[in-house]
Write a protein that holds these residues in place. Structure first.
Motif, PDB file in Angstrom:
ATOM      1  N   GLN A   1      -2.676  -6.791   7.021  1.00  0.00           N
ATOM      2  CA  GLN A   1      -2.588  -5.594   5.757  1.00  0.00           C
ATOM      3  C   GLN A   1      -1.841  -6.269   4.456  1.00  0.00           C
ATOM      4  O   GLN A   1      -2.431  -5.862   3.516  1.00  0.00           O
ATOM      5  N   MET A   2      -0.811  -7.040   4.620  1.00  0.00           N
ATOM      6  CA  MET A   2      -0.196  -7.544   3.675  1.00  0.00           C
ATOM      7  C   MET A   2      -1.053  -8.861   2.911  1.00  0.00           C
ATOM      8  O   MET A   2      -1.334  -8.812   1.825  1.00  0.00           O
ATOM      9  N   LYS A   3      -1.882  -9.244   3.939  1.00  0.00           N
ATOM     10  CA  LYS A   3      -2.885 -10.292   3.363  1.00  0.00           C
ATOM     11  C   LYS A   3      -3.873  -9.686   2.523  1.00  0.00           C
ATOM     12  O   LYS A   3      -4.340 -10.141   1.447  1.00  0.00           O
ATOM     13  N   GLN A   4      -4.454  -8.749   3.155  1.00  0.00           N
ATOM     14  CA  GLN A   4      -5.539  -7.788   2.223  1.00  0.00           C
ATOM     15  C   GLN A   4      -5.123  -7.250   0.932  1.00  0.00           C
ATOM     16  O   GLN A   4      -5.672  -7.219  -0.024  1.00  0.00           O
ATOM     17  N   LEU A   5      -3.797  -6.864   0.940  1.00  0.00           N
ATOM     18  CA  LEU A   5      -3.193  -6.202  -0.238  1.00  0.00           C
ATOM     19  C   LEU A   5      -2.906  -7.527  -1.264  1.00  0.00           C
ATOM     20  O   LEU A   5      -3.127  -7.427  -2.465  1.00  0.00           O
ATOM     21  N   LEU A   6      -2.459  -8.717  -0.775  1.00  0.00           N
ATOM     22  CA  LEU A   6      -2.235  -9.896  -1.637  1.00  0.00           C
ATOM     23  C   LEU A   6      -3.621 -10.426  -2.233  1.00  0.00           C
ATOM     24  O   LEU A   6      -3.604 -10.517  -3.445  1.00  0.00           O
ATOM     25  N   ARG A   7      -4.720 -10.460  -1.432  1.00  0.00           N
ATOM     26  CA  ARG A   7      -5.950 -10.718  -1.862  1.00  0.00           C
ATOM     27  C   ARG A   7      -6.501  -9.529  -3.004  1.00  0.00           C
ATOM     28  O   ARG A   7      -6.811 -10.146  -4.268  1.00  0.00           O
TER      29      ARG A   7
ATOM     30  N   ARG B   1       7.565  -4.922   0.224  1.00  0.00           N
ATOM     31  CA  ARG B   1       6.937  -4.509   1.441  1.00  0.00           C
ATOM     32  C   ARG B   1       7.477  -5.279   2.798  1.00  0.00           C
ATOM     33  O   ARG B   1       7.832  -4.403   3.860  1.00  0.00           O
ATOM     34  N   LEU B   2       7.718  -6.365   2.575  1.00  0.00           N
ATOM     35  CA  LEU B   2       8.476  -7.088   3.636  1.00  0.00           C
ATOM     36  C   LEU B   2       9.728  -6.676   4.110  1.00  0.00           C
ATOM     37  O   LEU B   2      10.123  -6.338   5.175  1.00  0.00           O
ATOM     38  N   ARG B   3      10.541  -6.233   2.859  1.00  0.00           N
ATOM     39  CA  ARG B   3      12.020  -5.764   3.236  1.00  0.00           C
ATOM     40  C   ARG B   3      11.816  -4.537   3.814  1.00  0.00           C
ATOM     41  O   ARG B   3      12.675  -4.067   4.751  1.00  0.00           O
TER      42      ARG B   3
END
Length: 97
Positions: free
Chosen positions: A24-30, A86-88
């Motif tokens: 999900q984080m990868k998709q958001l980053l893209r 988001r990671l935090r």
């Protein structure tokens, strides 16, 4: 200490993968990078490098090595902060890490 940090990173990465949060984080980053035009900037930079060196004179690995520093530098601070936040948040919800 370095071993402990490596263990924490490995544990966090495993939890992120297991939970689906990493994807999900990868998709958001893209998505965010595309919104900021990062992809277009990198595409133009790649074309410039290939034009300078010549297509037959550069390998994919060499191109990646050449563009990586610029690619990292072009990521807007707002995106870096968003991903870190988001990671935090994930970490605060999974304190067992």
């Amino acid at each position: 200490m370095a071993d402990r940090n490596a263990q924490i990173r490995a544990s966090l990465n495993a939890k992120l993968i297991e939970s689906g949060e990493r994807e999900q984080m990868k998709q958001l980053l893209r998505q965010r990078l595309m919104e900021y035009g990062w992809r277009d900037q990198m595409k133009a930079y790649c074309k410039e490098i290939v034009k300078q060196k010549g297509l037959e004179n550069i390998t994919v690995d060499e191109l990646v090595q050449e563009i990586t520093p610029k690619g990292r530098a072009l990521v807007p601070d707002t995106i870096k902060k968003e991903m870190l936040t988001r990671l935090r948040q994930y970490l605060s919800q999974h304190e067992e890490l």
